[in-house]
Design an enzyme around this catalytic site. Structure first.
Site, PDB file in Angstrom:
ATOM      1  N   SER A 157     -18.481   9.200  18.519  1.00  0.00           N
ATOM      2  CA  SER A 157     -17.521  10.294  18.722  1.00  0.00           C
ATOM      3  C   SER A 157     -17.812  11.453  17.763  1.00  0.00           C
ATOM      4  CB  SER A 157     -16.092   9.764  18.569  1.00  0.00           C
ATOM      5  OG  SER A 157     -15.153  10.712  19.020  1.00  0.00           O
ATOM      6  N   ASP A 181     -20.769   8.288  22.962  1.00  0.00           N
ATOM      7  CA  ASP A 181     -19.715   9.151  23.512  1.00  0.00           C
ATOM      8  C   ASP A 181     -19.314  10.246  22.523  1.00  0.00           C
ATOM      9  OD1 ASP A 181     -18.448   9.573  25.986  1.00  0.00           O
ATOM     10  OD2 ASP A 181     -16.522   8.983  25.159  1.00  0.00           O
ATOM     11  N   ARG A 195     -23.012  21.419  17.292  1.00  0.00           N
ATOM     12  CA  ARG A 195     -22.773  20.080  17.848  1.00  0.00           C
ATOM     13  C   ARG A 195     -24.094  19.305  17.849  1.00  0.00           C
ATOM     14  NH1 ARG A 195     -25.557  20.826  22.407  1.00  0.00           N
ATOM     15  NH2 ARG A 195     -25.338  22.758  23.599  1.00  0.00           N
ATOM     16  N   ASP A 197     -27.428  17.964  19.405  1.00  0.00           N
ATOM     17  CA  ASP A 197     -28.342  18.569  20.363  1.00  0.00           C
ATOM     18  C   ASP A 197     -29.644  17.769  20.379  1.00  0.00           C
ATOM     19  OD1 ASP A 197     -29.019  20.997  22.118  1.00  0.00           O
ATOM     20  OD2 ASP A 197     -30.685  21.004  20.681  1.00  0.00           O
ATOM     21  N   ASP A 200     -32.116  17.810  17.391  1.00  0.00           N
ATOM     22  CA  ASP A 200     -31.682  17.390  16.054  1.00  0.00           C
ATOM     23  C   ASP A 200     -32.472  16.208  15.502  1.00  0.00           C
ATOM     24  OD1 ASP A 200     -29.792  19.382  16.065  1.00  0.00           O
ATOM     25  OD2 ASP A 200     -28.177  18.092  16.800  1.00  0.00           O
ATOM     26  N   HIS A 251     -13.517   5.593  26.083  1.00  0.00           N
ATOM     27  CA  HIS A 251     -14.232   6.240  24.975  1.00  0.00           C
ATOM     28  C   HIS A 251     -15.016   5.208  24.165  1.00  0.00           C
ATOM     29  CE1 HIS A 251     -15.102   9.535  22.353  1.00  0.00           C
ATOM     30  NE2 HIS A 251     -14.301   9.168  21.361  1.00  0.00           N
TER      31      HIS A 251
END
Length: 437
Positions: A157, A181, A195, A197, A200, A251
Protein backbone atom coordinates in the site's frame (compact mmCIF):
# COMPACT_ATOMS: atom_id res chain seq x y z
CA UNK A 1 28.72 -3.68 51.92
CA UNK A 2 26.34 -6.61 51.46
CA UNK A 3 23.55 -4.24 50.49
CA UNK A 4 25.78 -2.52 47.92
CA UNK A 5 26.71 -5.87 46.36
CA UNK A 6 23.06 -6.88 46.18
CA UNK A 7 22.17 -3.57 44.51
CA UNK A 8 24.93 -3.93 41.88
CA UNK A 9 23.91 -7.53 41.14
CA UNK A 10 20.28 -6.47 40.75
CA UNK A 11 21.21 -3.76 38.23
CA UNK A 12 23.31 -6.26 36.27
CA UNK A 13 20.46 -8.80 36.25
CA UNK A 14 17.93 -6.23 34.98
CA UNK A 15 20.33 -4.97 32.32
CA UNK A 16 21.15 -8.52 31.19
CA UNK A 17 17.45 -9.35 30.96
CA UNK A 18 16.80 -6.27 28.82
CA UNK A 19 19.63 -7.20 26.47
CA UNK A 20 18.11 -10.64 25.90
CA UNK A 21 14.68 -9.22 25.12
CA UNK A 22 13.90 -9.34 21.39
CA UNK A 23 12.99 -6.02 19.77
CA UNK A 24 9.48 -6.30 18.35
CA UNK A 25 7.27 -4.48 15.87
CA UNK A 26 5.51 -1.55 17.53
CA UNK A 27 2.09 -2.59 18.82
CA UNK A 28 -0.36 0.31 19.12
CA UNK A 29 -4.13 0.62 19.36
CA UNK A 30 -7.08 2.68 18.19
CA UNK A 31 -6.44 5.16 21.00
CA UNK A 32 -3.04 5.94 19.50
CA UNK A 33 -4.66 6.36 16.11
CA UNK A 34 -7.19 8.84 17.48
CA UNK A 35 -4.56 10.93 19.23
CA UNK A 36 -2.06 10.58 16.38
CA UNK A 37 1.55 9.40 16.49
CA UNK A 38 4.86 11.11 15.77
CA UNK A 39 7.01 9.38 13.16
CA UNK A 40 9.57 6.95 14.51
CA UNK A 41 11.25 4.28 12.39
CA UNK A 42 12.95 1.15 13.62
CA UNK A 43 14.67 -1.34 11.34
CA UNK A 44 14.31 -4.92 12.57
CA UNK A 45 16.81 -7.37 11.08
CA UNK A 46 16.11 -11.09 10.73
CA UNK A 47 18.48 -13.62 9.18
CA UNK A 48 18.76 -17.40 9.21
CA UNK A 49 21.03 -16.94 12.24
CA UNK A 50 18.32 -15.00 14.13
CA UNK A 51 15.05 -16.00 12.43
CA UNK A 52 12.77 -15.40 15.43
CA UNK A 53 14.51 -12.75 17.49
CA UNK A 54 15.18 -9.54 15.60
CA UNK A 55 18.16 -7.25 15.91
CA UNK A 56 17.35 -3.55 15.97
CA UNK A 57 19.71 -1.84 13.54
CA UNK A 58 21.41 1.37 14.59
CA UNK A 59 20.82 4.01 11.94
CA UNK A 60 24.29 5.55 11.94
CA UNK A 61 26.37 2.47 12.73
CA UNK A 62 26.07 -0.43 10.25
CA UNK A 63 29.22 -2.12 11.57
CA UNK A 64 27.64 -2.47 15.03
CA UNK A 65 25.26 -5.16 13.74
CA UNK A 66 25.98 -8.71 14.84
CA UNK A 67 23.99 -10.39 12.04
CA UNK A 68 23.96 -8.04 9.04
CA UNK A 69 26.06 -9.36 6.15
CA UNK A 70 26.26 -6.56 3.59
CA UNK A 71 27.47 -8.96 0.90
CA UNK A 72 24.17 -10.85 0.95
CA UNK A 73 20.90 -9.95 -0.72
CA UNK A 74 18.91 -7.55 1.47
CA UNK A 75 15.11 -7.50 1.44
CA UNK A 76 13.19 -4.60 2.99
CA UNK A 77 9.52 -5.14 3.88
CA UNK A 78 7.57 -1.89 4.26
CA UNK A 79 4.02 -1.80 5.58
CA UNK A 80 1.39 0.84 4.88
CA UNK A 81 -1.31 2.87 6.64
CA UNK A 82 -2.28 1.43 10.05
CA UNK A 83 -5.60 2.99 11.15
CA UNK A 84 -5.95 0.60 14.13
CA UNK A 85 -2.29 0.54 15.22
CA UNK A 86 -1.95 -3.24 15.38
CA UNK A 87 0.97 -5.04 13.67
CA UNK A 88 0.13 -6.37 10.17
CA UNK A 89 -1.56 -9.80 10.30
CA UNK A 90 0.80 -11.12 7.62
CA UNK A 91 4.04 -10.06 9.31
CA UNK A 92 4.93 -13.41 10.90
CA UNK A 93 4.30 -15.37 7.70
CA UNK A 94 6.32 -13.09 5.44
CA UNK A 95 9.32 -13.27 7.79
CA UNK A 96 9.27 -17.05 7.95
CA UNK A 97 8.62 -17.61 4.25
CA UNK A 98 11.21 -15.15 2.94
CA UNK A 99 13.95 -16.62 5.12
CA UNK A 100 12.95 -20.12 4.02
CA UNK A 101 13.11 -19.13 0.36
CA UNK A 102 16.58 -17.56 0.43
CA UNK A 103 19.54 -16.80 2.70
CA UNK A 104 19.05 -13.03 3.01
CA UNK A 105 19.16 -10.04 5.27
CA UNK A 106 15.48 -9.39 5.99
CA UNK A 107 14.77 -5.90 7.30
CA UNK A 108 11.27 -5.15 8.55
CA UNK A 109 10.72 -1.40 8.29
CA UNK A 110 8.55 -0.51 11.29
CA UNK A 111 7.11 2.96 10.90
CA UNK A 112 3.94 2.16 12.83
CA UNK A 113 4.51 5.37 14.78
CA UNK A 114 3.69 7.67 11.90
CA UNK A 115 1.41 5.24 10.05
CA UNK A 116 -0.99 4.83 12.98
CA UNK A 117 -3.43 7.71 12.69
CA UNK A 118 -7.00 8.31 11.61
CA UNK A 119 -5.66 11.11 9.43
CA UNK A 120 -4.58 9.32 6.25
CA UNK A 121 -2.96 12.50 4.86
CA UNK A 122 -0.55 12.58 7.80
CA UNK A 123 0.57 9.03 6.99
CA UNK A 124 0.98 10.02 3.32
CA UNK A 125 3.17 12.98 4.30
CA UNK A 126 5.37 10.68 6.39
CA UNK A 127 6.17 8.45 3.41
CA UNK A 128 8.97 10.63 2.05
CA UNK A 129 10.45 10.97 5.56
CA UNK A 130 10.59 7.19 5.89
CA UNK A 131 12.25 6.97 2.47
CA UNK A 132 14.92 9.44 3.56
CA UNK A 133 15.71 7.38 6.68
CA UNK A 134 16.00 4.22 4.57
CA UNK A 135 18.26 6.01 2.11
CA UNK A 136 20.59 7.08 4.91
CA UNK A 137 20.93 3.50 6.14
CA UNK A 138 21.40 2.03 2.66
CA UNK A 139 24.16 4.60 2.01
CA UNK A 140 26.07 3.20 4.98
CA UNK A 141 25.49 -0.36 3.79
CA UNK A 142 26.97 0.58 0.40
CA UNK A 143 30.08 1.99 2.08
CA UNK A 144 30.37 -1.32 3.97
CA UNK A 145 30.32 -3.39 0.77
CA UNK A 146 26.64 -3.77 -0.14
CA UNK A 147 25.43 -3.54 -3.76
CA UNK A 148 22.32 -1.80 -5.09
CA UNK A 149 21.81 -4.79 -7.39
CA UNK A 150 21.20 -6.93 -4.28
CA UNK A 151 18.63 -4.56 -2.77
CA UNK A 152 15.00 -5.70 -2.93
CA UNK A 153 12.11 -3.69 -1.46
CA UNK A 154 8.62 -5.13 -0.88
CA UNK A 155 6.12 -2.37 -0.17
CA UNK A 156 2.48 -2.79 0.85
CA UNK A 157 0.00 0.00 0.00
CA UNK A 158 1.73 3.22 1.14
CA UNK A 159 4.86 1.12 1.60
CA UNK A 160 4.97 0.56 -2.17
CA UNK A 161 5.31 4.30 -2.76
CA UNK A 162 7.94 4.56 -0.01
CA UNK A 163 9.92 1.90 -1.90
CA UNK A 164 9.49 3.96 -5.05
CA UNK A 165 10.80 7.10 -3.35
CA UNK A 166 13.87 5.19 -2.16
CA UNK A 167 14.41 3.85 -5.66
CA UNK A 168 14.22 7.35 -7.12
CA UNK A 169 16.99 8.48 -4.80
CA UNK A 170 19.26 5.90 -6.47
CA UNK A 171 18.07 6.70 -10.01
CA UNK A 172 16.36 3.34 -10.42
CA UNK A 173 19.51 1.30 -9.76
CA UNK A 174 18.01 -0.75 -6.92
CA UNK A 175 17.64 -4.37 -7.99
CA UNK A 176 13.92 -4.88 -7.49
CA UNK A 177 10.75 -3.38 -6.04
CA UNK A 178 7.53 -5.32 -5.49
CA UNK A 179 4.43 -3.19 -4.94
CA UNK A 180 1.56 -4.99 -3.22
CA UNK A 181 -1.60 -3.08 -4.12
CA UNK A 182 0.03 0.37 -4.05
CA UNK A 183 -2.22 2.96 -2.44
CA UNK A 184 -4.50 4.86 -4.81
CA UNK A 185 -5.89 7.72 -2.67
CA UNK A 186 -3.58 10.78 -2.79
CA UNK A 187 -1.41 9.10 -5.46
CA UNK A 188 -3.65 8.37 -8.45
CA UNK A 189 -3.01 11.75 -10.08
CA UNK A 190 0.62 12.10 -9.11
CA UNK A 191 3.36 12.21 -11.79
CA UNK A 192 5.95 9.39 -11.76
CA UNK A 193 8.20 11.21 -9.30
CA UNK A 194 5.28 11.47 -6.83
CA UNK A 195 4.58 7.71 -6.61
CA UNK A 196 5.95 4.28 -7.46
CA UNK A 197 7.00 4.02 -11.09
CA UNK A 198 8.59 1.38 -13.32
CA UNK A 199 11.77 3.48 -13.51
CA UNK A 200 12.36 3.28 -9.72
CA UNK A 201 14.24 -0.05 -9.88
CA UNK A 202 15.80 -2.39 -12.40
CA UNK A 203 12.69 -4.56 -12.10
CA UNK A 204 9.33 -3.48 -10.67
CA UNK A 205 6.47 -5.95 -10.29
CA UNK A 206 3.10 -4.85 -8.96
CA UNK A 207 0.01 -6.76 -7.82
CA UNK A 208 -3.23 -4.74 -8.09
CA UNK A 209 -6.07 -6.30 -6.08
CA UNK A 210 -8.36 -3.37 -5.16
CA UNK A 211 -8.22 -0.89 -8.04
CA UNK A 212 -11.79 0.34 -7.50
CA UNK A 213 -11.33 1.47 -3.87
CA UNK A 214 -8.00 1.57 -2.00
CA UNK A 215 -5.54 0.52 -4.69
CA UNK A 216 -3.91 2.15 -7.72
CA UNK A 217 -5.59 1.34 -11.04
CA UNK A 218 -3.03 2.17 -13.73
CA UNK A 219 0.14 0.17 -14.43
CA UNK A 220 3.13 1.18 -12.32
CA UNK A 221 5.72 -1.51 -12.95
CA UNK A 222 7.75 -3.45 -15.45
CA UNK A 223 4.89 -5.94 -15.12
CA UNK A 224 1.55 -5.31 -13.42
CA UNK A 225 -0.56 -8.25 -12.27
CA UNK A 226 -4.35 -7.93 -12.02
CA UNK A 227 -5.90 -10.90 -10.17
CA UNK A 228 -9.56 -11.37 -11.14
CA UNK A 229 -9.35 -8.12 -13.10
CA UNK A 230 -7.93 -6.22 -10.12
CA UNK A 231 -11.05 -5.92 -7.98
CA UNK A 232 -13.73 -7.92 -6.11
CA UNK A 233 -11.53 -10.80 -5.02
CA UNK A 234 -13.29 -14.16 -4.51
CA UNK A 235 -13.78 -15.09 -0.88
CA UNK A 236 -13.97 -11.45 0.25
CA UNK A 237 -17.13 -10.07 1.89
CA UNK A 238 -19.69 -8.47 -0.41
CA UNK A 239 -21.62 -6.41 2.18
CA UNK A 240 -20.92 -3.86 4.90
CA UNK A 241 -22.23 -6.29 7.53
CA UNK A 242 -18.80 -7.93 7.53
CA UNK A 243 -17.31 -4.87 9.21
CA UNK A 244 -13.69 -3.83 8.67
CA UNK A 245 -12.96 -6.95 6.63
CA UNK A 246 -15.29 -5.62 3.91
CA UNK A 247 -12.97 -2.65 3.39
CA UNK A 248 -9.57 -4.31 3.67
CA UNK A 249 -10.00 -7.85 2.27
CA UNK A 250 -9.55 -6.98 -1.43
CA UNK A 251 -6.68 -4.63 -0.58
CA UNK A 252 -4.85 -7.23 1.51
CA UNK A 253 -5.35 -10.02 -1.02
CA UNK A 254 -2.25 -8.84 -2.89
CA UNK A 255 -0.15 -9.68 0.18
CA UNK A 256 -1.64 -13.15 0.61
CA UNK A 257 -1.17 -13.90 -3.09
CA UNK A 258 2.49 -12.96 -2.73
CA UNK A 259 2.81 -15.17 0.36
CA UNK A 260 1.24 -18.04 -1.57
CA UNK A 261 3.97 -17.76 -4.21
CA UNK A 262 6.57 -18.32 -1.46
CA UNK A 263 4.85 -21.49 -0.22
CA UNK A 264 5.29 -23.10 -3.67
CA UNK A 265 2.17 -25.28 -3.35
CA UNK A 266 1.42 -24.33 -6.94
CA UNK A 267 2.54 -21.65 -9.38
CA UNK A 268 -0.02 -18.93 -10.07
CA UNK A 269 0.29 -18.60 -13.85
CA UNK A 270 -0.63 -15.24 -15.37
CA UNK A 271 -1.39 -14.14 -18.93
CA UNK A 272 -0.07 -10.87 -20.42
CA UNK A 273 -2.98 -9.10 -22.12
CA UNK A 274 -4.31 -5.63 -22.91
CA UNK A 275 -7.56 -6.07 -20.97
CA UNK A 276 -9.22 -8.49 -18.58
CA UNK A 277 -12.04 -9.02 -21.08
CA UNK A 278 -9.61 -10.07 -23.81
CA UNK A 279 -8.05 -12.50 -21.35
CA UNK A 280 -11.48 -13.98 -20.49
CA UNK A 281 -12.20 -14.38 -24.21
CA UNK A 282 -9.09 -16.52 -24.57
CA UNK A 283 -7.17 -14.05 -26.72
CA UNK A 284 -3.99 -14.00 -24.64
CA UNK A 285 -3.39 -17.51 -23.33
CA UNK A 286 -0.64 -18.69 -25.69
CA UNK A 287 2.13 -16.38 -24.38
CA UNK A 288 3.90 -16.61 -27.75
CA UNK A 289 5.99 -13.52 -27.02
CA UNK A 290 7.41 -15.24 -23.93
CA UNK A 291 8.85 -18.29 -25.66
CA UNK A 292 10.98 -20.25 -24.95
CA UNK A 293 9.83 -19.43 -21.41
CA UNK A 294 6.28 -20.02 -20.24
CA UNK A 295 3.75 -17.42 -19.15
CA UNK A 296 4.95 -15.29 -16.21
CA UNK A 297 4.17 -16.47 -12.69
CA UNK A 298 3.00 -14.23 -9.90
CA UNK A 299 4.95 -13.23 -6.83
CA UNK A 300 8.42 -13.80 -5.48
CA UNK A 301 9.73 -15.64 -8.55
CA UNK A 302 8.36 -13.19 -11.12
CA UNK A 303 11.85 -11.78 -11.64
CA UNK A 304 12.76 -14.89 -13.66
CA UNK A 305 11.05 -13.05 -16.52
CA UNK A 306 12.96 -9.80 -15.80
CA UNK A 307 15.24 -9.70 -18.86
CA UNK A 308 12.50 -10.76 -21.25
CA UNK A 309 10.04 -8.19 -19.90
CA UNK A 310 12.62 -5.40 -20.02
CA UNK A 311 13.51 -6.28 -23.61
CA UNK A 312 9.84 -5.91 -24.58
CA UNK A 313 10.01 -2.23 -23.71
CA UNK A 314 6.62 -0.94 -22.56
CA UNK A 315 5.15 -2.01 -19.21
CA UNK A 316 3.24 -5.32 -19.37
CA UNK A 317 -0.21 -5.97 -17.89
CA UNK A 318 -0.93 -9.56 -16.91
CA UNK A 319 -4.29 -11.05 -15.90
CA UNK A 320 -5.39 -14.23 -14.16
CA UNK A 321 -8.18 -15.65 -12.01
CA UNK A 322 -7.87 -17.15 -8.55
CA UNK A 323 -9.87 -19.18 -6.08
CA UNK A 324 -11.05 -17.59 -2.84
CA UNK A 325 -8.57 -19.20 -0.45
CA UNK A 326 -4.93 -20.17 -0.13
CA UNK A 327 -3.13 -21.31 -2.28
CA UNK A 328 -5.49 -19.38 -4.66
CA UNK A 329 -4.48 -21.35 -7.77
CA UNK A 330 -6.94 -22.02 -10.59
CA UNK A 331 -6.69 -24.74 -13.20
CA UNK A 332 -7.55 -23.00 -16.44
CA UNK A 333 -9.02 -24.46 -19.60
CA UNK A 334 -9.68 -22.90 -22.97
CA UNK A 335 -12.98 -23.89 -24.57
CA UNK A 336 -12.95 -23.79 -28.39
CA UNK A 337 -16.54 -24.09 -29.64
CA UNK A 338 -17.87 -24.10 -33.22
CA UNK A 339 -21.65 -23.70 -33.59
CA UNK A 340 -23.97 -24.18 -36.57
CA UNK A 341 -27.16 -22.40 -35.53
CA UNK A 342 -28.93 -20.41 -38.23
CA UNK A 343 -29.56 -17.56 -35.82
CA UNK A 344 -27.26 -15.78 -33.41
CA UNK A 345 -27.34 -17.10 -29.85
CA UNK A 346 -26.12 -15.03 -26.89
CA UNK A 347 -25.83 -16.22 -23.30
CA UNK A 348 -23.75 -17.66 -20.45
CA UNK A 349 -21.96 -20.98 -20.26
CA UNK A 350 -21.67 -23.36 -17.31
CA UNK A 351 -19.05 -26.09 -17.75
CA UNK A 352 -18.95 -29.43 -15.95
CA UNK A 353 -16.11 -31.95 -16.26
CA UNK A 354 -16.06 -35.53 -14.99
CA UNK A 355 -13.17 -37.98 -14.74
CA UNK A 356 -13.22 -41.77 -15.08
CA UNK A 357 -13.71 -42.29 -11.34
CA UNK A 358 -16.81 -40.07 -11.26
CA UNK A 359 -15.27 -36.93 -9.72
CA UNK A 360 -17.06 -33.83 -11.01
CA UNK A 361 -16.05 -30.16 -11.14
CA UNK A 362 -18.21 -27.24 -12.25
CA UNK A 363 -17.39 -23.74 -13.40
CA UNK A 364 -19.73 -20.91 -14.33
CA UNK A 365 -18.47 -18.27 -16.75
CA UNK A 366 -20.07 -15.02 -15.67
CA UNK A 367 -17.68 -12.38 -16.96
CA UNK A 368 -19.74 -11.50 -20.03
CA UNK A 369 -22.32 -13.17 -22.23
CA UNK A 370 -20.84 -14.96 -25.23
CA UNK A 371 -22.15 -14.60 -28.78
CA UNK A 372 -22.45 -17.70 -30.96
CA UNK A 373 -22.89 -17.34 -34.73
CA UNK A 374 -23.35 -19.87 -37.51
CA UNK A 375 -20.14 -21.79 -38.31
CA UNK A 376 -18.10 -19.47 -36.08
CA UNK A 377 -15.48 -20.47 -33.54
CA UNK A 378 -15.72 -18.97 -30.08
CA UNK A 379 -12.97 -19.22 -27.47
CA UNK A 380 -13.90 -18.97 -23.79
CA UNK A 381 -11.67 -19.21 -20.73
CA UNK A 382 -12.89 -21.18 -17.74
CA UNK A 383 -11.25 -22.33 -14.54
CA UNK A 384 -11.66 -24.88 -11.76
CA UNK A 385 -10.40 -24.87 -8.17
CA UNK A 386 -9.04 -28.39 -8.60
CA UNK A 387 -7.53 -30.35 -11.46
CA UNK A 388 -8.69 -33.62 -13.01
CA UNK A 389 -6.04 -35.66 -14.78
CA UNK A 390 -8.17 -37.86 -17.05
CA UNK A 391 -11.43 -36.28 -18.15
CA UNK A 392 -14.07 -38.67 -19.45
CA UNK A 393 -16.95 -36.27 -19.98
CA UNK A 394 -17.53 -32.59 -20.68
CA UNK A 395 -21.00 -31.09 -20.45
CA UNK A 396 -22.23 -27.55 -20.94
CA UNK A 397 -25.31 -25.61 -19.94
CA UNK A 398 -26.18 -22.50 -21.91
CA UNK A 399 -28.43 -19.84 -20.38
CA UNK A 400 -29.53 -16.25 -20.97
CA UNK A 401 -30.49 -15.91 -17.29
CA UNK A 402 -33.84 -14.46 -18.33
CA UNK A 403 -37.26 -15.85 -17.42
CA UNK A 404 -39.02 -14.67 -20.57
CA UNK A 405 -38.61 -15.64 -24.21
CA UNK A 406 -38.81 -18.90 -26.14
CA UNK A 407 -36.57 -21.91 -25.62
CA UNK A 408 -34.00 -22.62 -28.29
CA UNK A 409 -31.14 -25.01 -28.78
CA UNK A 410 -27.52 -24.07 -29.21
CA UNK A 411 -26.16 -26.54 -31.74
CA UNK A 412 -22.51 -27.48 -31.42
CA UNK A 413 -20.58 -28.66 -34.43
CA UNK A 414 -17.34 -29.23 -32.53
CA UNK A 415 -15.87 -28.46 -29.13
CA UNK A 416 -12.37 -28.82 -27.79
CA UNK A 417 -11.04 -28.07 -24.34
CA UNK A 418 -7.36 -27.41 -23.74
CA UNK A 419 -5.66 -27.35 -20.35
CA UNK A 420 -3.57 -24.19 -20.00
CA UNK A 421 -1.72 -25.51 -16.95
CA UNK A 422 -0.83 -28.68 -18.88
CA UNK A 423 -0.88 -27.65 -22.56
CA UNK A 424 -0.15 -31.16 -23.80
CA UNK A 425 -3.57 -32.27 -22.60
CA UNK A 426 -6.36 -31.75 -25.16
CA UNK A 427 -9.91 -33.04 -24.78
CA UNK A 428 -11.89 -33.28 -28.04
CA UNK A 429 -15.59 -33.93 -27.86
CA UNK A 430 -18.47 -33.69 -30.36
CA UNK A 431 -21.94 -32.91 -29.10
CA UNK A 432 -25.20 -32.69 -31.10
CA UNK A 433 -26.53 -29.73 -29.12
CA UNK A 434 -26.73 -28.10 -25.73
CA UNK A 435 -30.08 -27.18 -24.29
CA UNK A 436 -30.80 -23.46 -23.98
CA UNK A 437 -32.45 -22.78 -20.61
Amino acid sequence: MLKLCFFICLIYWVKSDEEKKCPEFTDLNIGNALSGTELQVQLLLYTRENPTCSERLIEHNVTASEYLNTFKKTVFVIHGFRPTGSPPAWLGDIKKLLLSAEDINLIIVDWNRGATTVNYITAVENCRKVAEILKNYIDQMLVDGASLDAMYMIGVSLGAHIAGFVGQKYNGKIGRITGLDPAGPSFSRQPPEGRLDHTDAQFVDVIHSDIDVLGFKKPLGTIDFYPNGGMDQPGCPKTLFSGLQYFKCDHQRSVFLFLSSLKRKCDIITYPCDTYLDYKRGKCVDCEAFQPMSCPVLGYYADRWKNLLISMGSPTKSYFDTSGQDPFCMYNYLLDITTWNKNIRRGFIKVKITDYTGNTLESEINSEASTFQQYKRVKILTGFYQDLDKISKISLTFSTKTLVGPKHKLRILQMRMKSLNNPERMFPQKLPYIDFF
